[in-house]
Design an enzyme around this catalytic site. Structure first.
Site, PDB file in Angstrom:
ATOM      1  N   PHE A 114      45.887  66.659 -42.970  1.00  0.00           N
ATOM      2  CA  PHE A 114      47.222  66.042 -42.970  1.00  0.00           C
ATOM      3  C   PHE A 114      48.022  66.609 -44.132  1.00  0.00           C
ATOM      4  O   PHE A 114      47.558  66.598 -45.272  1.00  0.00           O
ATOM      5  CB  PHE A 114      47.125  64.512 -43.105  1.00  0.00           C
ATOM      6  CG  PHE A 114      48.486  63.861 -43.107  1.00  0.00           C
ATOM      7  CD1 PHE A 114      49.131  63.573 -41.907  1.00  0.00           C
ATOM      8  CD2 PHE A 114      49.146  63.572 -44.293  1.00  0.00           C
ATOM      9  CE1 PHE A 114      50.404  63.005 -41.900  1.00  0.00           C
ATOM     10  CE2 PHE A 114      50.422  63.000 -44.289  1.00  0.00           C
ATOM     11  CZ  PHE A 114      51.041  62.716 -43.090  1.00  0.00           C
ATOM     12  N   ASP A 133      46.056  71.592 -51.118  1.00  0.00           N
ATOM     13  CA  ASP A 133      46.925  70.409 -51.076  1.00  0.00           C
ATOM     14  C   ASP A 133      46.243  69.307 -51.887  1.00  0.00           C
ATOM     15  O   ASP A 133      45.282  68.687 -51.438  1.00  0.00           O
ATOM     16  CB  ASP A 133      47.128  69.992 -49.615  1.00  0.00           C
ATOM     17  CG  ASP A 133      48.018  68.757 -49.476  1.00  0.00           C
ATOM     18  OD1 ASP A 133      48.122  67.989 -50.451  1.00  0.00           O
ATOM     19  OD2 ASP A 133      48.584  68.551 -48.381  1.00  0.00           O
ATOM     20  N   LYS A 187      52.599  62.122 -54.949  1.00  0.00           N
ATOM     21  CA  LYS A 187      51.937  60.822 -55.114  1.00  0.00           C
ATOM     22  C   LYS A 187      51.686  60.442 -56.583  1.00  0.00           C
ATOM     23  O   LYS A 187      52.588  60.005 -57.276  1.00  0.00           O
ATOM     24  CB  LYS A 187      50.635  60.796 -54.318  1.00  0.00           C
ATOM     25  CG  LYS A 187      50.872  60.757 -52.787  1.00  0.00           C
ATOM     26  CD  LYS A 187      49.553  60.564 -52.069  1.00  0.00           C
ATOM     27  CE  LYS A 187      49.684  60.530 -50.560  1.00  0.00           C
ATOM     28  NZ  LYS A 187      50.055  59.238 -50.000  1.00  0.00           N
TER      29      LYS A 187
HETATM   30  N1  PLP Z   1      49.470  65.991 -48.091  1.00  0.00           N
HETATM   31  C1  PLP Z   1      48.536  65.040 -48.218  1.00  0.00           C
HETATM   32  C2  PLP Z   1      47.107  65.447 -48.456  1.00  0.00           C
HETATM   33  C3  PLP Z   1      48.873  63.698 -48.108  1.00  0.00           C
HETATM   34  O1  PLP Z   1      47.927  62.762 -48.222  1.00  0.00           O
HETATM   35  C4  PLP Z   1      50.231  63.360 -47.881  1.00  0.00           C
HETATM   36  C5  PLP Z   1      50.637  61.961 -47.716  1.00  0.00           C
HETATM   37  O2  PLP Z   1      49.861  61.081 -47.402  1.00  0.00           O
HETATM   38  C6  PLP Z   1      51.180  64.376 -47.775  1.00  0.00           C
HETATM   39  C7  PLP Z   1      50.761  65.677 -47.872  1.00  0.00           C
HETATM   40  C8  PLP Z   1      52.614  64.067 -47.527  1.00  0.00           C
HETATM   41  O3  PLP Z   1      53.189  63.521 -48.681  1.00  0.00           O
HETATM   42  P1  PLP Z   1      54.540  62.675 -48.574  1.00  0.00           P
HETATM   43  O4  PLP Z   1      54.232  61.454 -47.792  1.00  0.00           O
HETATM   44  O5  PLP Z   1      54.914  62.394 -50.014  1.00  0.00           O
HETATM   45  O6  PLP Z   1      55.553  63.533 -47.907  1.00  0.00           O
END
Ligand code: PLP
Length: 411
Positions: free
Chosen positions: A140, A224, A253
């Site tokens: 994700f 990521d 986050k």
């Molecule tokens: N990448 C990862 C691993 C995530 O857990 C998340 C959100 O849960 C995102 C990207 C997307 O981040 P945002 O919700 O701040 O756009």
């Protein structure tokens, strides 16, 4: 329906299901709802509130910077922006060649990473010499179009097709990566622990293998760290557990502790790919957001919260493992990113029972409860979690038994 639920139904876009409660204030690891009921927050806004709620460092950083200089355009640099960039480079080990791009969210950080991969893929004549980008099944990466293309779940992507071309989702095994990678791959994008998939760790040695394969084939390794970064797994970043150096990481986050901010940190040659005009954001890297993130990360360092995440994570695992409930079949994750595996798809029922008892956790998937509390938790919060979670599981077990009896006695 109460008034606030009517307001939600009438005024908010229906992109999420029913809201669990109306939360009005927070302090440390607790939040209070509109009826003044206290909840133990073991989700921390999905791994966001690193310092808990209303931490004095967070509050003071916002107030001070808002009263000094909140926003300027990216035609200007500001001291908090430079301080945060230097801190992130140091923490990530990006060295002298490292560079930082600031965004406002995780998805936006991944959009920047996607563009970085495309820039790396451009051949000498401007035609994509490396049109392929590899991402992982169950991964994700966000909901904007570029980050969505990297996201594996078909149900999320299909309504918005066509996606940007070139992304392939491969199984999260070293063998699958070996089979897929070649010299036409621009980048591989991976999460060290797949949080949204149910807190699923990469196989041991995966990042090290990905590092050597990407180096061999000239592809970028983009990690990521949006959910795993900022100390959550008991190291500053998830990739630290395998001792590798990636080409780029994305963050959001936990670095802002509740203030919306994201970042792309580039290492080595990847740092020279963006050139004037190739990317940008009005708010990205403004003095308010960067001052807050800098203060949050300074507090994580000064208060030893990365070590606390490792120690409290191990303690929490022990607590979960000793809960005697047939509903728990396993525990996954690292530090304070933990997945509690359930015996059947009852995660929503467990979340609801926990909510009723005054405990906030979440269903990462139908069979997994995710907990991601503030990095500040101690014995008191862990003891409270044990009591509430044990009670919630007993409630679910009792209601499952009642419905079994009902079924058995039905005419
Ligand atoms: N990448 C990862 C691993 C995530 O857990 C998340 C959100 O849960 C995102 C990207 C997307 O981040 P945002 O919700 O701040 O756009």
């Amino acid at each position: 329906m109460t008034v606030w639920q009517d307001d939600v139904a009438r005024d908010l876009v229906r992109n999420v299901g029913d809201r669990l409660a109306l939360l009005t204030r927070g302090e440390g690891s607790h939040v209070w709802d509109g009826d003044d009921k206290r909840h133990l927050d073991f989700l921390a806004g999905i791994a966001v509130n690193s310092l808990g709620h209303a931490h004095p460092v967070f509050v003071e950083a916002i107030a001070k910077q808002a009263a000094t200089l909140a926003h300027v355009s990216n035609y200007f640099a500001t001291p908090p922006q430079l301080a945060l960039a230097a801190r992130l480079k140091r923490l990530a080990g990006a060295g002298i060649d490292g560079r930082v791009y600031f965004s406002n969210s995780g998805a936006e950080a991944n959009e920047a990473a996607f563009k970085l991969a495309r820039l790396h893929g451009i051949g000498r004549n401007g035609v994509a010499a490396r049109p392929r980008i590899l991402a992982l099944e169950n991964g994700f990466h966000g909901r904007t179009i570029g980050s969505l293309a990297l996201t594996a779940k078909k149900a999320m992507r299909e309504p918005f097709e066509p996606m940007p071309a070139g992304v392939e989702h491969i199984p999260a095994t070293i063998e699958a990566l070996e089979a897929a990678i070649d010299d036409r791959v621009a980048a591989i994008v991976v999460e060290p622990i797949q949080g949204e998939a149910g807190v699923v760790e990469l196989p041991e040695g995966y990042l090290a293998a990905a590092r050597s394969l990407t180096l061999k084939h000239g592809a970028l390794l983009i990690v990521d760290e949006i959910q795993t970064g900022a100390g959550r797994t008991g190291a500053w970043f998830g990739f630290n557990h395998e001792g590798i150096t990636p080409d780029a990481i994305t963050l959001a986050k936990g670095i802002g502790g509740g203030f919306p901010i994201g970042a792309l940190v580039t290492f080595g040659v990847a740092s020279s790919l963006f050139t004037p005009g190739s990317h940008g954001s009005t708010f990205g890297g403004n003095p308010l957001g960067t001052a807050v993130a800098n203060a949050v990360l300074a507090e994580i360092e000064d208060a030893g919260l990365v070590e606390n995440a490792a120690r409290r994570g191990a303690q929490l695992r022990e607590v979960i493992e000793r809960i005697e409930s047939p509903l728990i079949t396993g525990v996954r994750g690292r530090g304070l990113l933990i997945g509690i595996v359930l015996s059947s798809p009852i995660a929503n029922a467990v979340v609801a029972a926990a909510q009723e008892r005054g405990l906030i956790v979440n269903a990462a998937n139908p069979e997994t409860i995710r907990i991601a509390p503030a990095l500040t938790i101690g014995d008191a919060e862990i003891a409270e979690f044990e009591t509430l979670f044990t009670a919630a599981l007993a409630d679910v077990q009792a209601s499952l038994a009642a419905s079994e009896t009902e079924k058995a006695t039905a005419p």
